[in-house]
Write a protein that holds these residues in place. Sequence first.
Motif, PDB file in Angstrom:
ATOM      1  N   SER A   1       0.599  -1.045   0.240  1.00 24.68           N
ATOM      2  CA  SER A   1       0.187  -0.246  -0.103  1.00 24.68           C
ATOM      3  C   SER A   1       0.716   1.008   0.259  1.00 24.68           C
ATOM      4  O   SER A   1       0.637   1.969   0.853  1.00 24.68           O
ATOM      5  CB  SER A   1      -0.302   0.193   0.791  1.00 24.68           C
ATOM      6  OG  SER A   1      -0.719  -0.303   2.295  1.00 24.68           O
ATOM      7  N   VAL A   2       1.790   1.324  -1.234  1.00 26.37           N
ATOM      8  CA  VAL A   2       1.924   2.926  -1.044  1.00 26.37           C
ATOM      9  C   VAL A   2       1.618   3.727  -1.410  1.00 26.37           C
ATOM     10  O   VAL A   2       0.728   3.782  -2.003  1.00 26.37           O
ATOM     11  CB  VAL A   2       3.562   2.514  -1.760  1.00 26.37           C
ATOM     12  CG1 VAL A   2       4.460   3.645  -2.208  1.00 26.37           C
ATOM     13  CG2 VAL A   2       4.751   1.128  -2.268  1.00 26.37           C
ATOM     14  N   VAL A   3       2.052   4.950  -0.562  1.00 26.65           N
ATOM     15  CA  VAL A   3       1.316   6.438  -0.934  1.00 26.65           C
ATOM     16  C   VAL A   3       2.257   7.893  -1.510  1.00 26.65           C
ATOM     17  O   VAL A   3       1.920   7.749  -2.759  1.00 26.65           O
ATOM     18  CB  VAL A   3       0.662   6.693   0.694  1.00 26.65           C
ATOM     19  CG1 VAL A   3       0.070   8.047   0.234  1.00 26.65           C
ATOM     20  CG2 VAL A   3       0.384   6.194   1.199  1.00 26.65           C
ATOM     21  N   SER A   4       3.544   7.421  -1.571  1.00 25.54           N
ATOM     22  CA  SER A   4       4.387   8.254  -1.308  1.00 25.54           C
ATOM     23  C   SER A   4       5.899   7.998  -1.323  1.00 25.54           C
ATOM     24  O   SER A   4       6.056   6.946  -0.573  1.00 25.54           O
ATOM     25  CB  SER A   4       4.218   9.683  -1.297  1.00 25.54           C
ATOM     26  OG  SER A   4       4.620   9.678  -0.082  1.00 25.54           O
ATOM     27  N   VAL A   5       6.552   8.033  -2.393  1.00 27.93           N
ATOM     28  CA  VAL A   5       8.503   7.362  -2.685  1.00 27.93           C
ATOM     29  C   VAL A   5       8.134   8.633  -3.014  1.00 27.93           C
ATOM     30  O   VAL A   5       8.911  10.116  -3.403  1.00 27.93           O
ATOM     31  CB  VAL A   5       8.304   6.732  -4.112  1.00 27.93           C
ATOM     32  CG1 VAL A   5       9.612   6.272  -3.699  1.00 27.93           C
ATOM     33  CG2 VAL A   5       7.299   5.725  -3.901  1.00 27.93           C
ATOM     34  N   ALA A   6       9.526   8.839  -1.667  1.00 23.53           N
ATOM     35  CA  ALA A   6      10.535   9.903  -1.695  1.00 23.53           C
ATOM     36  C   ALA A   6      12.068   9.534  -2.211  1.00 23.53           C
ATOM     37  O   ALA A   6      12.566  10.790  -3.060  1.00 23.53           O
ATOM     38  CB  ALA A   6      10.835  10.661  -0.135  1.00 23.53           C
ATOM     39  N   ALA A   7      12.027   8.366  -2.796  1.00 19.14           N
ATOM     40  CA  ALA A   7      13.291   8.182  -3.260  1.00 19.14           C
ATOM     41  C   ALA A   7      13.262   6.973  -3.835  1.00 19.14           C
ATOM     42  O   ALA A   7      12.693   5.576  -3.165  1.00 19.14           O
ATOM     43  CB  ALA A   7      15.160   8.577  -1.928  1.00 19.14           C
ATOM     44  N   MET A   8      14.238   6.088  -4.934  1.00 18.16           N
ATOM     45  CA  MET A   8      14.163   4.340  -5.269  1.00 18.16           C
ATOM     46  C   MET A   8      15.735   5.130  -5.626  1.00 18.16           C
ATOM     47  O   MET A   8      15.995   5.591  -6.760  1.00 18.16           O
ATOM     48  CB  MET A   8      13.048   4.621  -6.148  1.00 18.16           C
ATOM     49  CG  MET A   8      12.680   2.946  -6.023  1.00 18.16           C
ATOM     50  SD  MET A   8      11.579   3.340  -6.274  1.00 18.16           S
ATOM     51  CE  MET A   8      10.661   1.136  -6.931  1.00 18.16           C
ATOM     52  N   GLY A   9      16.234   4.232  -5.942  1.00 22.58           N
ATOM     53  CA  GLY A   9      17.411   4.065  -6.432  1.00 22.58           C
ATOM     54  C   GLY A   9      18.710   2.480  -5.652  1.00 22.58           C
ATOM     55  O   GLY A   9      17.987   1.331  -5.473  1.00 22.58           O
ATOM     56  N   TRP A  10      19.568   2.515  -5.989  1.00 25.75           N
ATOM     57  CA  TRP A  10      20.419   1.125  -6.267  1.00 25.75           C
ATOM     58  C   TRP A  10      21.761   1.332  -5.119  1.00 25.75           C
ATOM     59  O   TRP A  10      22.748   2.641  -5.858  1.00 25.75           O
ATOM     60  CB  TRP A  10      20.793   0.422  -8.262  1.00 25.75           C
ATOM     61  CG  TRP A  10      19.432   0.163  -8.669  1.00 25.75           C
ATOM     62  CD1 TRP A  10      18.467   1.120  -9.258  1.00 25.75           C
ATOM     63  CD2 TRP A  10      18.999  -0.868  -8.571  1.00 25.75           C
ATOM     64  NE1 TRP A  10      17.746   0.507  -9.991  1.00 25.75           N
ATOM     65  CE2 TRP A  10      17.520  -1.308  -9.366  1.00 25.75           C
ATOM     66  CE3 TRP A  10      19.272  -2.509  -8.193  1.00 25.75           C
ATOM     67  CZ2 TRP A  10      16.994  -2.065  -9.550  1.00 25.75           C
ATOM     68  CZ3 TRP A  10      18.405  -3.191  -8.497  1.00 25.75           C
ATOM     69  CH2 TRP A  10      17.380  -3.637  -8.628  1.00 25.75           C
ATOM     70  N   TYR A  11      21.675   0.478  -4.673  1.00 25.24           N
ATOM     71  CA  TYR A  11      23.276  -0.022  -4.186  1.00 25.24           C
ATOM     72  C   TYR A  11      23.920  -1.008  -4.921  1.00 25.24           C
ATOM     73  O   TYR A  11      23.310  -1.448  -5.135  1.00 25.24           O
ATOM     74  CB  TYR A  11      22.962   0.739  -2.898  1.00 25.24           C
ATOM     75  CG  TYR A  11      23.083   2.013  -2.267  1.00 25.24           C
ATOM     76  CD1 TYR A  11      21.756   2.357  -2.194  1.00 25.24           C
ATOM     77  CD2 TYR A  11      23.683   2.633  -1.365  1.00 25.24           C
ATOM     78  CE1 TYR A  11      21.041   3.485  -1.723  1.00 25.24           C
ATOM     79  CE2 TYR A  11      23.667   3.908  -1.045  1.00 25.24           C
ATOM     80  CZ  TYR A  11      22.574   4.282  -0.815  1.00 25.24           C
ATOM     81  OH  TYR A  11      22.543   5.459  -0.394  1.00 25.24           O
ATOM     82  N   ARG A  12      25.109  -1.165  -4.099  1.00 26.18           N
ATOM     83  CA  ARG A  12      25.819  -2.563  -4.819  1.00 26.18           C
ATOM     84  C   ARG A  12      27.122  -2.270  -3.553  1.00 26.18           C
ATOM     85  O   ARG A  12      27.194  -1.542  -3.159  1.00 26.18           O
ATOM     86  CB  ARG A  12      26.622  -2.203  -5.862  1.00 26.18           C
ATOM     87  CG  ARG A  12      27.845  -1.187  -6.701  1.00 26.18           C
ATOM     88  CD  ARG A  12      28.332  -1.177  -7.296  1.00 26.18           C
ATOM     89  NE  ARG A  12      29.171  -0.538  -7.980  1.00 26.18           N
ATOM     90  CZ  ARG A  12      29.720  -0.175  -8.857  1.00 26.18           C
ATOM     91  NH1 ARG A  12      29.342  -0.748 -10.362  1.00 26.18           N
ATOM     92  NH2 ARG A  12      30.070   0.794  -9.472  1.00 26.18           N
ATOM     93  N   ARG A  13      27.711  -3.528  -3.307  1.00 25.37           N
ATOM     94  CA  ARG A  13      28.434  -4.419  -2.404  1.00 25.37           C
ATOM     95  C   ARG A  13      29.535  -5.302  -3.637  1.00 25.37           C
ATOM     96  O   ARG A  13      28.307  -6.748  -3.859  1.00 25.37           O
ATOM     97  CB  ARG A  13      27.755  -4.642  -1.250  1.00 25.37           C
ATOM     98  CG  ARG A  13      29.182  -5.444  -0.053  1.00 25.37           C
ATOM     99  CD  ARG A  13      28.707  -5.810   0.761  1.00 25.37           C
ATOM    100  NE  ARG A  13      28.355  -4.726   2.052  1.00 25.37           N
ATOM    101  CZ  ARG A  13      26.992  -4.478   2.372  1.00 25.37           C
ATOM    102  NH1 ARG A  13      26.470  -5.978   3.178  1.00 25.37           N
ATOM    103  NH2 ARG A  13      27.018  -3.881   3.238  1.00 25.37           N
ATOM    104  N   SER A  14      30.691  -4.381  -3.580  1.00 23.40           N
ATOM    105  CA  SER A  14      31.508  -5.007  -4.434  1.00 23.40           C
ATOM    106  C   SER A  14      32.160  -6.735  -2.990  1.00 23.40           C
ATOM    107  O   SER A  14      32.212  -5.840  -1.948  1.00 23.40           O
ATOM    108  CB  SER A  14      32.923  -4.837  -4.630  1.00 23.40           C
ATOM    109  OG  SER A  14      31.993  -4.047  -6.042  1.00 23.40           O
TER     110      SER A  14
END
Length: 126
Positions: free
Chosen positions: A27-40
């Motif tokens: 039940s998503v109302v609003s999104v402030a941020a969305m993205g990608w991280y990685r761990r090598s």
Amino acid sequence: QVQLVESGGGLVQPGGSLRLSCAASGSVVSVAAMGWYRRSPGEERELVAIITRADDADATTNIADSVKGRFTISRDNAKNTVYLQMNSLKPENTAVYYCYTKLAHQDNWPTTENYWGQGTQVTVSS
């Protein structure tokens, strides 16, 4: 509750491309941020790319210098999905890629919370 479902990782040769997808369900109302991280291997988790103020017309993107010009982040607001298009991949891009979002859902709006995906392996090797 909110779940992040990632897809698109795998094995690719140097110079190849992959597209990662991450969909936020619940039940998503609003999104402030969305993205990608990685761990090598042996490294700390680092930012790859992120869209902030993701629901706004003034949404901004931030892309790590090491992948700028090769990786592109985009978002489908209607589907609460973020994409990472990775081109000209290099062996040093090998990592587990994690989807991240900061959002408000029906039970906590307007407070936002951080959510992480389970991670998807990207291996760049010949």
